[in-house]
Design a protein around this motif. Structure first.
Motif, mmCIF file in Angstrom:
data_model
loop_
_atom_site.group_PDB
_atom_site.id
_atom_site.type_symbol
_atom_site.label_atom_id
_atom_site.label_comp_id
_atom_site.label_asym_id
_atom_site.label_seq_id
_atom_site.Cartn_x
_atom_site.Cartn_y
_atom_site.Cartn_z
ATOM 1 N N THR A 168 21.724 0.105 -41.745
ATOM 2 C CA THR A 168 20.562 0.302 -40.852
ATOM 3 C C THR A 168 20.151 1.723 -40.922
ATOM 4 N N ILE B 20 16.184 3.957 -35.873
ATOM 5 C CA ILE B 20 14.873 3.711 -35.211
ATOM 6 C C ILE B 20 13.700 3.451 -36.313
ATOM 7 N N ASP C 76 13.804 1.240 -38.583
ATOM 8 C CA ASP C 76 13.800 0.111 -38.823
ATOM 9 C C ASP C 76 12.734 -0.727 -37.623
ATOM 10 N N TRP C 77 12.724 0.120 -36.582
ATOM 11 C CA TRP C 77 11.781 -0.644 -35.615
ATOM 12 C C TRP C 77 10.352 -0.660 -35.997
ATOM 13 N N ARG D 276 7.471 -4.363 -42.998
ATOM 14 C CA ARG D 276 7.458 -5.369 -43.956
ATOM 15 C C ARG D 276 8.370 -6.386 -43.566
ATOM 16 N N GLY D 277 7.575 -7.517 -43.892
ATOM 17 C CA GLY D 277 8.351 -8.926 -43.527
ATOM 18 C C GLY D 277 8.295 -9.237 -42.174
ATOM 19 N N ARG D 278 7.542 -8.507 -41.495
ATOM 20 C CA ARG D 278 7.386 -8.826 -39.870
ATOM 21 C C ARG D 278 6.294 -9.860 -39.643
ATOM 22 N N ARG D 279 6.584 -10.891 -38.479
ATOM 23 C CA ARG D 279 5.758 -11.756 -38.446
ATOM 24 C C ARG D 279 4.906 -11.172 -36.872
ATOM 25 N N GLY E 2 5.232 -11.698 -33.719
ATOM 26 C CA GLY E 2 6.085 -11.256 -32.895
ATOM 27 C C GLY E 2 6.719 -9.785 -32.991
ATOM 28 N N GLY E 3 6.845 -9.731 -34.328
ATOM 29 C CA GLY E 3 7.402 -8.325 -34.798
ATOM 30 C C GLY E 3 6.360 -7.324 -34.837
ATOM 31 N N TRP E 4 5.033 -7.521 -35.162
ATOM 32 C CA TRP E 4 4.096 -6.652 -34.897
ATOM 33 C C TRP E 4 3.730 -6.437 -33.362
ATOM 34 N N PHE F 99 6.045 -6.123 -31.256
ATOM 35 C CA PHE F 99 7.211 -5.345 -30.881
ATOM 36 C C PHE F 99 6.951 -3.907 -31.385
ATOM 37 N N ARG G 233 6.439 -0.444 -29.113
ATOM 38 C CA ARG G 233 7.370 0.735 -29.281
ATOM 39 C C ARG G 233 6.316 1.998 -29.509
ATOM 40 N N GLN H 122 4.083 -17.759 -27.442
ATOM 41 C CA GLN H 122 4.330 -16.140 -27.600
ATOM 42 C C GLN H 122 3.238 -15.594 -28.402
#
Lengths: 248, 131
Positions: free
Chosen positions: B10, B13, B15-16, B20-23, B25-27, B29, B33, B105
């Motif tokens: 890892t 932070i 990686d927070w 790349r590759g985020r969908r 919900g990841g965006w 997040f 942050r 969500q």
């Protein structure tokens, strides 16, 4: 399978022992209908026998071949090359995140298995307790059954670890139980397994999740860990509210 | 096989914030942050600004005049955008945590972004009309 052939550059993560990680490129001619694991196996078979990777079943049952393909967690045995690159394109193959790398594309999944043990959903059962061994033999704990009275152990979780790799907080919280483990706890239910409350109702349990839902997005078995974690939170909150009003 | 390091694969932070590759919900997040960090920094700046009060009216007035610069007003807009997003996304996550709206969500996040946009526009128009 079609006769169509693509030239694809496999950019593969390599790491041995304490050596620094690096990437090695292998250019392969592949059918776009083949799966990513086919390309990785061909690299091992015809280009570099020192490449270390895990695989077994080739049909998304064993969960061994989880890797990151172009930055996204994939079960490589069911990821068609056509779906993740193009002719002349690149496939960046990396090990899962948030687990220690043993060698090349293989990671140490102990974190997941230890978590499964904590919620009494061990990956390996004693043979005498295996549910498929015949009449009268039950799983170690009561788990829900569907209408056909089939055991729904972990709702088809194949313990591939993709969810832990995709989770953005699992990398900064090594003690976090993680999506698959919390999903296993949710499936049992705090009502049926009240001893799990202490395991999941803690900072590294349900409350560590930050609702990115990346676990659900990458899960190859439709376990929907994101929903299950939220449902587990609901169960924890319901228990707390009941306790405030003097309930059990 | 011996695992030589036992250190997780890892970047911590970093990686927070790796998009790349985020969908969806990841965006959500990542934005949560970023706005959290921004609001925390703002809190300290705000406390420093309030400290000007202890230095007398001249010091405070000169700071207020300074704060009317376009760059500072742009910063205030960012605070409003960050505050609205973070607060509304908190409501979304709280609802999800009670088991409400989890399958929706993504749609809830789009709603959060829409309300943040509308609220920010209203605030921005009022702020620039006042000053």
């Amino acid at each position: 399978m079609s006769e169509e052939k693509w030239t694809v550059n496999f950019v593969v993560y390599r790491k041995k022992g304490e050596g620094a990680p690096h990437y090695q490129t292998f250019t392969l001619e592949v059918s776009p209908e083949e799966y990513v694991i086919d390309g990785v196996e061909r690299i091992w078979a015809f280009h570099d026998r020192s490449l270390v990777f895990a695989h077994a079943c080739h049909h998304s049952t064993c969960g061994a071949c989880g890797m990151r393909v172009n930055g996204v967690e994939k079960l490589t045995c069911i990821t068609r090359i056509r779906d993740v690159t193009s002719n002349g394109g690149t496939l960046r193959i990396e090990p899962l995140r948030n687990f220690p790398v043993i060698s090349d594309l293989v990671v140490d999944m102990s974190r997941l298995y230890v978590g499964m043990d904590k919620v009494h959903a061990p990956a390996v059962h004693p043979l005498s307790m295996a549910p498929l061994e015949g009449e009268g033999i039950k799983p170690p704990r009561e788990v829900p059954m569907d209408d056909g009275k089939e055991y729904l152990r972990l709702a088809d979780c194949i313990e591939c670890g993709l969810c832990i790799s995709a989770c953005p907080v699992a990398g900064t919280a090594e003690e976090y139980l993680g999506p698959a483990v919390l999903a296993a706890a949710q499936l049992q239910g705090l009502g049926r397994a009240p001893d799990l409350t202490a395991v999941v109702d803690c900072v590294d349990g349900v409350w560590r999740c930050h609702s990115a839902y990346e676990c659900t997005a990458v899960c190859p078995s439709s376990v929907d860990p994101g929903w299950r974690i939220m449902d587990l939170r609901r169960q924890v909150l319901a228990q707390r509210i009941r306790r405030w009003f003097g309930g059990a | 096989m011996e695992n030589p390091t036992k250190k997780p694969n890892t970047r911590g932070i970093l990686d927070w914030f790796d998009p790349r590759g985020r969908r969806v919900g990841g965006w959500g997040f990542i934005l949560n942050r970023l706005t959290a960090i921004g609001l925390t920094v703002y809190l300290y700046l705000h406390l420093i600004m309030l400290g000007k009060l202890a230095q007398g009216p001249e010091a405070y007035d000169s700071f207020i005049a300074f704060a009317k610069q376009p760059l500072i007003m742009f910063g205030e807009m960012l605070v409003i955008i960050g505050g609205l997003y973070h607060g509304l996304n908190g409501v979304r996550i709280a609802l999800n945590s009670f088991g409400v709206g989890v399958p929706a969500q993504k749609q809830l996040l789009y709603g959060v972004l829409g309300l943040t946009l509308v609220g920010s526009l209203i605030f921005g128009l009022r702020m620039f009309a006042t000053h």
